[in-house]
Design a protein around this motif. Structure first.
Motif, PDB file in Angstrom:
ATOM      1  N   ILE A 324       0.545  -1.257   0.047  1.00  0.00           N
ATOM      2  CA  ILE A 324       0.218   0.407  -0.601  1.00  0.00           C
ATOM      3  C   ILE A 324       1.022   1.376   0.213  1.00  0.00           C
ATOM      4  CG2 ILE A 324      -1.979   0.993   1.315  1.00  0.00           C
ATOM      5  CD1 ILE A 324      -2.595  -1.390   2.583  1.00  0.00           C
ATOM      6  N   ALA A 325       0.807   1.926  -0.993  1.00  0.00           N
ATOM      7  CA  ALA A 325       1.508   3.133  -0.811  1.00  0.00           C
ATOM      8  C   ALA A 325       0.910   4.719  -1.049  1.00  0.00           C
ATOM      9  CB  ALA A 325       2.277   3.359  -2.438  1.00  0.00           C
ATOM     10  N   SER A 326       1.665   5.813  -0.534  1.00  0.00           N
ATOM     11  CA  SER A 326       0.680   6.778  -0.487  1.00  0.00           C
ATOM     12  C   SER A 326       0.139   7.609  -1.692  1.00  0.00           C
ATOM     13  CB  SER A 326       1.659   8.150   0.330  1.00  0.00           C
ATOM     14  OG  SER A 326       2.962   7.321   0.412  1.00  0.00           O
ATOM     15  N   HIS A 327      -0.850   8.562  -1.814  1.00  0.00           N
ATOM     16  CA  HIS A 327      -1.029   8.900  -2.610  1.00  0.00           C
ATOM     17  C   HIS A 327       0.224   9.409  -3.831  1.00  0.00           C
ATOM     18  CE1 HIS A 327      -3.827  12.029  -4.865  1.00  0.00           C
ATOM     19  NE2 HIS A 327      -3.009  13.023  -4.360  1.00  0.00           N
ATOM     20  N   ASN A 328       0.366   9.397  -4.868  1.00  0.00           N
ATOM     21  CA  ASN A 328       1.161  10.846  -5.605  1.00  0.00           C
ATOM     22  C   ASN A 328       2.626   9.664  -5.653  1.00  0.00           C
ATOM     23  OD1 ASN A 328       1.112  12.034  -6.665  1.00  0.00           O
ATOM     24  ND2 ASN A 328       0.744  13.918  -5.591  1.00  0.00           N
ATOM     25  N   TYR A 329       2.493   8.601  -5.266  1.00  0.00           N
ATOM     26  CA  TYR A 329       3.579   7.590  -4.894  1.00  0.00           C
ATOM     27  C   TYR A 329       3.459   7.193  -6.742  1.00  0.00           C
ATOM     28  CZ  TYR A 329       7.178   3.270  -4.945  1.00  0.00           C
ATOM     29  OH  TYR A 329       8.256   2.513  -5.258  1.00  0.00           O
ATOM     30  N   PRO A 330       4.649   6.922  -7.215  1.00  0.00           N
ATOM     31  CA  PRO A 330       5.812   7.100  -6.853  1.00  0.00           C
ATOM     32  C   PRO A 330       7.179   8.523  -7.371  1.00  0.00           C
ATOM     33  CG  PRO A 330       6.616   6.453  -8.872  1.00  0.00           C
ATOM     34  CD  PRO A 330       5.356   6.358  -8.614  1.00  0.00           C
ATOM     35  N   GLU A 331       5.709   9.302  -7.689  1.00  0.00           N
ATOM     36  CA  GLU A 331       6.942  11.282  -7.716  1.00  0.00           C
ATOM     37  C   GLU A 331       6.621  11.875  -6.688  1.00  0.00           C
ATOM     38  OE1 GLU A 331       4.022   9.735 -10.095  1.00  0.00           O
ATOM     39  OE2 GLU A 331       4.939   9.050 -11.695  1.00  0.00           O
ATOM     40  N   THR A 332       5.714  12.130  -6.130  1.00  0.00           N
ATOM     41  CA  THR A 332       5.932  12.946  -4.891  1.00  0.00           C
ATOM     42  C   THR A 332       4.688  12.840  -4.349  1.00  0.00           C
ATOM     43  OG1 THR A 332       4.515  14.671  -6.395  1.00  0.00           O
ATOM     44  CG2 THR A 332       6.625  15.521  -6.279  1.00  0.00           C
ATOM     45  N   PRO A 333       5.343  11.372  -2.618  1.00  0.00           N
ATOM     46  CA  PRO A 333       4.115  10.952  -2.468  1.00  0.00           C
ATOM     47  C   PRO A 333       3.921  12.074  -1.026  1.00  0.00           C
ATOM     48  CG  PRO A 333       6.610   9.675  -2.624  1.00  0.00           C
ATOM     49  CD  PRO A 333       7.051  10.893  -3.232  1.00  0.00           C
ATOM     50  N   ARG A 334       2.824  11.896  -0.684  1.00  0.00           N
ATOM     51  CA  ARG A 334       2.220  12.227   0.063  1.00  0.00           C
ATOM     52  C   ARG A 334       2.411  12.271   1.405  1.00  0.00           C
ATOM     53  NH1 ARG A 334      -3.880  14.086   0.028  1.00  0.00           N
ATOM     54  NH2 ARG A 334      -3.981  12.049   1.016  1.00  0.00           N
ATOM     55  N   THR A 335       3.042  12.485   2.471  1.00  0.00           N
ATOM     56  CA  THR A 335       3.230  11.876   3.699  1.00  0.00           C
ATOM     57  C   THR A 335       2.045  12.010   5.452  1.00  0.00           C
ATOM     58  OG1 THR A 335       5.176  12.749   4.896  1.00  0.00           O
ATOM     59  CG2 THR A 335       5.168  11.116   3.564  1.00  0.00           C
ATOM     60  N   GLY A 336       1.919  11.538   6.028  1.00  0.00           N
ATOM     61  CA  GLY A 336       1.522  12.397   7.559  1.00  0.00           C
ATOM     62  C   GLY A 336      -0.219  11.873   7.323  1.00  0.00           C
ATOM     63  N   ASP A 337      -0.381  11.201   6.594  1.00  0.00           N
ATOM     64  CA  ASP A 337      -1.848  11.044   6.552  1.00  0.00           C
ATOM     65  C   ASP A 337      -1.672   9.312   7.937  1.00  0.00           C
ATOM     66  OD1 ASP A 337      -3.277  12.649   4.684  1.00  0.00           O
ATOM     67  OD2 ASP A 337      -1.454  11.009   3.376  1.00  0.00           O
ATOM     68  N   PRO A 338      -3.423   9.318   8.581  1.00  0.00           N
ATOM     69  CA  PRO A 338      -3.039   8.693   9.488  1.00  0.00           C
ATOM     70  C   PRO A 338      -3.599   7.576   8.715  1.00  0.00           C
ATOM     71  CG  PRO A 338      -5.081  10.662   9.842  1.00  0.00           C
ATOM     72  CD  PRO A 338      -4.231  10.454   8.457  1.00  0.00           C
ATOM     73  N   ILE A 339      -3.390   6.044   9.530  1.00  0.00           N
ATOM     74  CA  ILE A 339      -3.348   5.138   8.999  1.00  0.00           C
ATOM     75  C   ILE A 339      -4.572   4.345   9.585  1.00  0.00           C
ATOM     76  CG2 ILE A 339      -2.541   2.752   8.421  1.00  0.00           C
ATOM     77  CD1 ILE A 339       0.240   4.389   7.982  1.00  0.00           C
ATOM     78  N   GLU A 340      -5.773   3.958   9.251  1.00  0.00           N
ATOM     79  CA  GLU A 340      -6.977   3.030  10.321  1.00  0.00           C
ATOM     80  C   GLU A 340      -7.163   1.438   9.676  1.00  0.00           C
ATOM     81  OE1 GLU A 340     -10.460   5.481  10.574  1.00  0.00           O
ATOM     82  OE2 GLU A 340      -9.391   6.824  10.137  1.00  0.00           O
ATOM     83  N   GLY A 341      -7.230   1.069  10.531  1.00  0.00           N
ATOM     84  CA  GLY A 341      -7.748  -0.452  10.273  1.00  0.00           C
ATOM     85  C   GLY A 341      -6.501  -1.111  10.582  1.00  0.00           C
ATOM     86  N   LEU A 342      -5.182  -1.485  11.263  1.00  0.00           N
ATOM     87  CA  LEU A 342      -4.029  -2.211  11.283  1.00  0.00           C
ATOM     88  C   LEU A 342      -4.632  -2.865  12.904  1.00  0.00           C
ATOM     89  CD1 LEU A 342      -1.455   0.366  11.504  1.00  0.00           C
ATOM     90  CD2 LEU A 342      -1.623  -1.335   9.671  1.00  0.00           C
ATOM     91  N   LEU A 343      -5.329  -1.875  13.304  1.00  0.00           N
ATOM     92  CA  LEU A 343      -5.786  -3.433  14.804  1.00  0.00           C
ATOM     93  C   LEU A 343      -7.136  -4.537  14.164  1.00  0.00           C
ATOM     94  CD1 LEU A 343      -6.067  -1.254  17.028  1.00  0.00           C
ATOM     95  CD2 LEU A 343      -4.268  -2.496  17.383  1.00  0.00           C
ATOM     96  N   GLU A 344      -7.966  -3.753  13.064  1.00  0.00           N
ATOM     97  CA  GLU A 344      -8.839  -4.570  13.174  1.00  0.00           C
ATOM     98  C   GLU A 344      -7.885  -5.695  12.203  1.00  0.00           C
ATOM     99  OE1 GLU A 344     -12.040  -2.898  10.477  1.00  0.00           O
ATOM    100  OE2 GLU A 344     -11.036  -1.289  11.992  1.00  0.00           O
ATOM    101  N   VAL A 345      -6.526  -5.259  11.453  1.00  0.00           N
ATOM    102  CA  VAL A 345      -6.398  -6.671  11.219  1.00  0.00           C
ATOM    103  C   VAL A 345      -5.207  -7.660  11.358  1.00  0.00           C
ATOM    104  CG1 VAL A 345      -4.115  -7.591   9.360  1.00  0.00           C
ATOM    105  CG2 VAL A 345      -5.798  -5.558   8.711  1.00  0.00           C
ATOM    106  N   ALA A 346      -4.755  -7.391  12.843  1.00  0.00           N
ATOM    107  CA  ALA A 346      -4.390  -8.494  14.181  1.00  0.00           C
ATOM    108  C   ALA A 346      -5.253  -9.275  14.743  1.00  0.00           C
ATOM    109  CB  ALA A 346      -3.764  -7.107  14.893  1.00  0.00           C
TER     110      ALA A 346
END
Ligand code: AMP
Ligand code: GLY
Length: 417
Positions: A324-346
């Motif tokens: 799963i890659a960020s918005h605009n990867y690979p050119e100018t990826p945007r960072t700092g976005d929150p990630i949800e759903g990790l605990l559901e996978v776990a």
């Protein structure tokens, strides 16, 4: 055994996950790590490119083994600094890492060792560039000689684009186009003995159907049901052992992980490139299938005693990983976005499917994106179709604004194509 892993991507998360499951490992550290690795290892801050700092940290932690994950520290001599401090290290010297650090060096080693690869010219002037492009014709393959974090290679039918890329580099390798499916085969070596791992396939392009720009890798799977069962033996004999022997003969033995990127062409198997470290994302699927505890394997390589290692044991399971890659990867990826759903996978999918972190960091109680490739969702199953279904089920639980992933990882192979 106390182990320190250097790096902080999904490959290092996969390495740390395997090491954390190894009963021989009593303490596991990762520097600098990421938000996901923090669940399985103690994180320590370090400048991974600073050999003296890494050696000091390893000494302070009384590490019995240091594993250097990425190529940049290896090329910068971090393994040499740790070795000089008297600590066993998994990873080649700066000189041996030139196999990845310089495409021209790799071509020279392959020529000396008789390893099959694309015919090529090393060019430093515009005239040499034009001559080489003309000699091979389209599609043009133009490679920056040095490390370029996956951005150094241009494969194009457009002569002007090929020329522009070549002229933007100080030194380029221009080579024959190799047609055919690609395979990544990793081998662990101590400079003498070579132990191949299971082959995997990577998906380099950003978009479904192998469209879009080249990336660091958008997904991978293993095993390769379509590959010739003799492939590993053949690559051992024609590529891996001769390359290791040639580097030893030159007085710069290669110990660590030798990664052969191969094209299976109509005229036989050819090396596309060597890397001097575990590949990302292929490591995620290869280690998911390895049953032999990892720490002892890496320590034997570091200590030059791989000849005493019993044969590796593999699961029959198949493994698939989806990046799963960020918005605009690979050119100018945007960072700092929150990630949800990790605990559901776990809660719902583990241990069959799990999330390995690449570019992530913790901000208070949330995990946020911190790089181009953010997560590598990995699953195992009785065959590729099942592993694929489990991986995509877990991918669907993850919410990251603007993120992108390929929907066709391992699809053809799972259908027997
Ligand atoms: P590399 O960084 O050398 O792995 O190159 C990145 C990607 O470019 C490879 O995975 C291939 O898909 C492609 N590539 C590199 N060299 C060649 C070649 N000689 N012929 C065709 N494709 C190539
Ligand atoms: N998966 C490609 C690489 O690690 O370079």
């Amino acid at each position: 055994m106390k182990v320190l892993v250097i790096g902080g991507g999904a490959r290092e998360h996969a390495l740390c996950r395997s090491l954390s499951l190894d009963p021989a490992v009593s303490a596991l550290y990762c520097a600098p790590g990421n938000a996901g690795i923090a669940d399985v290892a103690t994180l320590r801050p370090v400048d991974a490119l600073d050999g003296a700092a890494v050696a000091t940290l390893a000494t302070e932690l009384a590490a019995d083994l240091v594993v250097v994950g990425p190529e940049a520290p290896l090329v910068a001599g971090v393994a040499d600094a740790v070795r000089a401090a008297g600590i066993p290290v998994f990873g080649p010297s700066a000189e041996a890492a030139q196999l990845e650090g310089s495409k021209a060096f790799a071509k020279d080693v392959m020529a000396a060792a008789g390893v099959p690869t694309a015919r090529s010219y090393v060019c430093t002037t515009p005239d040499e560039v034009d001559e080489a492009l003309d000699a091979f014709g389209a599609p043009y393959v133009v490679k920056d000689d040095g490390l370029a974090a996956g951005k150094g290679v241009v494969v194009t039918d457009d002569l002007a684009a090929a020329r522009a890329h070549a002229l933007a580099c100080d030194r380029v390798v221009i080579e024959e186009y190799l047609d055919g499916p690609e395979v990544s085969l990793f081998a662990i070596t101590d400079g003498v003995t070579v132990v191949p791992l299971q082959p995997a396939q990577d998906f380099k392009r950003a978009l479904d159907g192998d469209a879009g720009p080249n990336t660091g890798g958008m997904g991978a799977y293993s095993p390769l049901p379509w590959a010739d069962p003799k492939l590993v033996d053949e690559v051992m004999e024609l590529v891996l052992q001769p390359t290791v022997d040639e580097l030893r003969r030159r007085g710069t033995p290669f110990s660590g992980l030798l990664y052969a990127g191969l094209a299976i062409t109509g005229r036989g198997t050819r090396v596309i490139e060597f890397n001097a470290r575990f590949g990302d994302p292929e490591t995620q699927v290869v280690l998911a299938r390895l049953r032999t505890p990892l720490a002892g394997v890496l320590l034997n390589a570091a200590n030059g005693t791989l000849d005493t290692l019993p044969p590796l044991v593999w699961r029959d399971d198949a493994a698939v990983t989806v990046v799963i890659a960020s918005h605009n990867y690979p050119e100018t990826p945007r960072t700092g976005d929150p990630i949800e759903g990790l605990l559901e996978v776990a809660a719902e999918d583990e241990p069959d499917a799990y999330v390995l972190h690449a570019g992530t960091r913790r901000e208070g109680n949330t995990v946020v994106s911190a790089g181009g490739r953010v997560l590598s969702v990995t699953a195992t199953g009785s065959d590729l179709a099942q592993a694929r279904a489990k991986a995509y089920k877990a991918v669907a639980r993850i919410r990251l604004d603007g993120s992108q992933h390929r929907t066709d990882i391992a699809a053809k192979a799972a259908e027997g194509r």
